[in-house]
Design a protein around this motif. Structure first.
Motif, PDB file in Angstrom:
ATOM      1  N   PRO A 145      32.057 -13.225   7.682  1.00  0.00           N
ATOM      2  CA  PRO A 145      32.229 -11.822   7.659  1.00  0.00           C
ATOM      3  C   PRO A 145      31.504 -11.037   8.723  1.00  0.00           C
ATOM      4  O   PRO A 145      31.884 -10.287   9.270  1.00  0.00           O
ATOM      5  CB  PRO A 145      31.325 -11.506   6.286  1.00  0.00           C
ATOM      6  CG  PRO A 145      31.729 -12.520   5.335  1.00  0.00           C
ATOM      7  CD  PRO A 145      31.544 -13.871   6.301  1.00  0.00           C
ATOM      8  N   GLN A 146      30.223 -11.638   9.125  1.00  0.00           N
ATOM      9  CA  GLN A 146      29.711 -11.293  10.315  1.00  0.00           C
ATOM     10  C   GLN A 146      30.406 -11.309  11.607  1.00  0.00           C
ATOM     11  O   GLN A 146      30.458 -10.493  12.438  1.00  0.00           O
ATOM     12  CB  GLN A 146      28.313 -11.831  10.390  1.00  0.00           C
ATOM     13  CG  GLN A 146      27.212 -11.529   9.517  1.00  0.00           C
ATOM     14  CD  GLN A 146      25.891 -12.304   9.503  1.00  0.00           C
ATOM     15  OE1 GLN A 146      26.140 -13.502   9.831  1.00  0.00           O
ATOM     16  NE2 GLN A 146      24.824 -11.741   9.356  1.00  0.00           N
ATOM     17  N   PHE A 147      30.994 -12.630  11.833  1.00  0.00           N
ATOM     18  CA  PHE A 147      31.940 -12.806  12.845  1.00  0.00           C
ATOM     19  C   PHE A 147      33.285 -11.914  12.825  1.00  0.00           C
ATOM     20  O   PHE A 147      33.216 -11.134  14.008  1.00  0.00           O
ATOM     21  CB  PHE A 147      32.132 -14.378  12.799  1.00  0.00           C
ATOM     22  CG  PHE A 147      33.307 -14.725  13.946  1.00  0.00           C
ATOM     23  CD1 PHE A 147      33.311 -14.380  15.267  1.00  0.00           C
ATOM     24  CD2 PHE A 147      34.620 -15.143  13.422  1.00  0.00           C
ATOM     25  CE1 PHE A 147      34.219 -14.659  16.036  1.00  0.00           C
ATOM     26  CE2 PHE A 147      35.494 -15.603  14.357  1.00  0.00           C
ATOM     27  CZ  PHE A 147      35.365 -15.332  15.748  1.00  0.00           C
ATOM     28  N   CYS A 148      33.718 -11.576  11.883  1.00  0.00           N
ATOM     29  CA  CYS A 148      34.886 -10.767  11.824  1.00  0.00           C
ATOM     30  C   CYS A 148      34.423  -9.375  11.911  1.00  0.00           C
ATOM     31  O   CYS A 148      35.253  -8.664  12.611  1.00  0.00           O
ATOM     32  CB  CYS A 148      35.514 -10.708  10.415  1.00  0.00           C
ATOM     33  SG  CYS A 148      36.319 -12.341  10.226  1.00  0.00           S
ATOM     34  N   SER A 149      33.224  -8.736  11.657  1.00  0.00           N
ATOM     35  CA  SER A 149      32.771  -7.620  12.096  1.00  0.00           C
ATOM     36  C   SER A 149      32.597  -7.420  13.582  1.00  0.00           C
ATOM     37  O   SER A 149      33.021  -6.282  13.957  1.00  0.00           O
ATOM     38  CB  SER A 149      31.550  -7.373  11.158  1.00  0.00           C
ATOM     39  OG  SER A 149      30.874  -6.171  11.415  1.00  0.00           O
ATOM     40  N   ILE A 150      32.018  -8.339  14.118  1.00  0.00           N
ATOM     41  CA  ILE A 150      31.611  -8.139  15.619  1.00  0.00           C
ATOM     42  C   ILE A 150      33.176  -8.387  16.353  1.00  0.00           C
ATOM     43  O   ILE A 150      33.360  -7.560  17.237  1.00  0.00           O
ATOM     44  CB  ILE A 150      30.852  -9.398  15.875  1.00  0.00           C
ATOM     45  CG1 ILE A 150      29.428  -9.313  15.545  1.00  0.00           C
ATOM     46  CG2 ILE A 150      30.861  -9.651  17.530  1.00  0.00           C
ATOM     47  CD1 ILE A 150      28.472 -10.592  15.592  1.00  0.00           C
ATOM     48  N   ALA A 151      33.831  -9.261  15.860  1.00  0.00           N
ATOM     49  CA  ALA A 151      35.225  -9.331  16.625  1.00  0.00           C
ATOM     50  C   ALA A 151      36.074  -8.406  16.415  1.00  0.00           C
ATOM     51  O   ALA A 151      36.775  -7.594  17.387  1.00  0.00           O
ATOM     52  CB  ALA A 151      35.802 -10.668  15.913  1.00  0.00           C
ATOM     53  N   ALA A 152      36.069  -7.400  15.229  1.00  0.00           N
ATOM     54  CA  ALA A 152      36.700  -6.144  15.060  1.00  0.00           C
ATOM     55  C   ALA A 152      36.411  -5.106  16.068  1.00  0.00           C
ATOM     56  O   ALA A 152      37.310  -4.518  16.595  1.00  0.00           O
ATOM     57  CB  ALA A 152      36.598  -5.614  13.576  1.00  0.00           C
ATOM     58  N   THR A 153      35.013  -5.140  16.559  1.00  0.00           N
ATOM     59  CA  THR A 153      34.685  -3.945  17.518  1.00  0.00           C
ATOM     60  C   THR A 153      35.242  -4.173  18.596  1.00  0.00           C
ATOM     61  O   THR A 153      35.731  -3.220  19.303  1.00  0.00           O
ATOM     62  CB  THR A 153      33.007  -4.380  17.711  1.00  0.00           C
ATOM     63  OG1 THR A 153      32.430  -4.381  16.374  1.00  0.00           O
ATOM     64  CG2 THR A 153      32.683  -3.375  18.750  1.00  0.00           C
ATOM     65  N   PHE A 154      35.651  -5.425  19.144  1.00  0.00           N
ATOM     66  CA  PHE A 154      36.298  -5.705  20.365  1.00  0.00           C
ATOM     67  C   PHE A 154      37.939  -5.840  20.437  1.00  0.00           C
ATOM     68  O   PHE A 154      38.585  -5.100  21.247  1.00  0.00           O
ATOM     69  CB  PHE A 154      35.662  -6.839  20.910  1.00  0.00           C
ATOM     70  CG  PHE A 154      34.271  -6.913  21.376  1.00  0.00           C
ATOM     71  CD1 PHE A 154      34.027  -5.975  22.421  1.00  0.00           C
ATOM     72  CD2 PHE A 154      33.443  -7.545  20.540  1.00  0.00           C
ATOM     73  CE1 PHE A 154      32.636  -5.926  22.693  1.00  0.00           C
ATOM     74  CE2 PHE A 154      32.018  -7.246  20.893  1.00  0.00           C
ATOM     75  CZ  PHE A 154      31.786  -6.427  21.837  1.00  0.00           C
ATOM     76  N   MET A 155      38.435  -6.240  19.021  1.00  0.00           N
ATOM     77  CA  MET A 155      39.913  -6.317  18.979  1.00  0.00           C
ATOM     78  C   MET A 155      40.480  -5.012  18.711  1.00  0.00           C
ATOM     79  O   MET A 155      41.491  -4.631  19.221  1.00  0.00           O
ATOM     80  CB  MET A 155      40.225  -7.291  17.569  1.00  0.00           C
ATOM     81  CG  MET A 155      39.822  -8.843  17.764  1.00  0.00           C
ATOM     82  SD  MET A 155      39.969  -9.666  16.535  1.00  0.00           S
ATOM     83  CE  MET A 155      41.781  -9.970  16.576  1.00  0.00           C
ATOM     84  N   ILE A 156      39.798  -4.173  17.947  1.00  0.00           N
ATOM     85  CA  ILE A 156      40.160  -2.779  17.834  1.00  0.00           C
ATOM     86  C   ILE A 156      40.188  -1.729  18.939  1.00  0.00           C
ATOM     87  O   ILE A 156      41.259  -1.213  19.338  1.00  0.00           O
ATOM     88  CB  ILE A 156      39.394  -2.167  16.711  1.00  0.00           C
ATOM     89  CG1 ILE A 156      39.841  -2.809  15.254  1.00  0.00           C
ATOM     90  CG2 ILE A 156      40.165  -0.755  16.499  1.00  0.00           C
ATOM     91  CD1 ILE A 156      39.320  -2.433  13.809  1.00  0.00           C
TER      92      ILE A 156
END
Length: 165
Positions: A81-92
């Protein structure tokens, strides 16, 4: 047609990050590939490598700042979940940048003289092409919302704001 069952973890991550299920599934595959010891955590370097392999752009400093915010305990290890949260910042952010570029190209097509604005008539043509089912009353309603100052022109910022909601 069978119902597509969405994993509750994916649904929760999607709700908290704004990522689509297919994006999360891709992140999970990358995460699992780097979690060789089965600790359910990966390092910051691994996260960057996964995102880079997906074509997601992130500046190292921006990535480190995002990781620091999420890694409250300072372990340097990140759960899914932490990884996805960080990834979302850049993907979005990457999706938004791509959308802005596409909007610039569309705007240029209707800014025939290159003046930096579209006339209301040109904008009516654009709306009609996007959704031919709109009535002239619907289009006039949209025009009234967009041309708040009544100038009869639409600059790129207003166009972008309207198109991106």
């Amino acid at each position: 047609m069978a119902d597509k069952h969405i994993d509750p973890e994916i649904a929760l991550i999607s709700e908290t990050t704004g990522l689509e299920a297919d994006q999360i599934e891709t992140l999970i595959k990358g995460f699992e590939g780097f979690d060789k010891e089965g600790t359910d955590t990966i390092s910051e370097t691994s996260m960057q490598m996964i995102l880079k392999s997906m074509g997601v752009k992130s500046e190292k400093e921006d990535f480190q700042n995002a990781a620091t915010v999420v890694d409250e305990a300072g372990t340097g290890q990140f759960s899914l979940p932490q990884f996805c949260s960080i990834a979302a910042t850049f993907m979005i952010e990457d999706d938004d940048e791509r959308m802005k570029e596409e909007l610039k190209e569309a705007f240029k097509i209707y800014d025939k003289e290159g003046n930096g604005f579209i006339t209301i008539e040109g904008f009516k043509d654009l709306i009609s092409e996007i959704d031919p089912s709109l009535s002239s009353q619907d289009i006039d309603g949209i025009i009234n919302e967009v041309d708040e100052d009544g100038t009869g022109i639409l600059d790129f910022e207003n166009f972008q704001e309207m198109m991106m909601g």
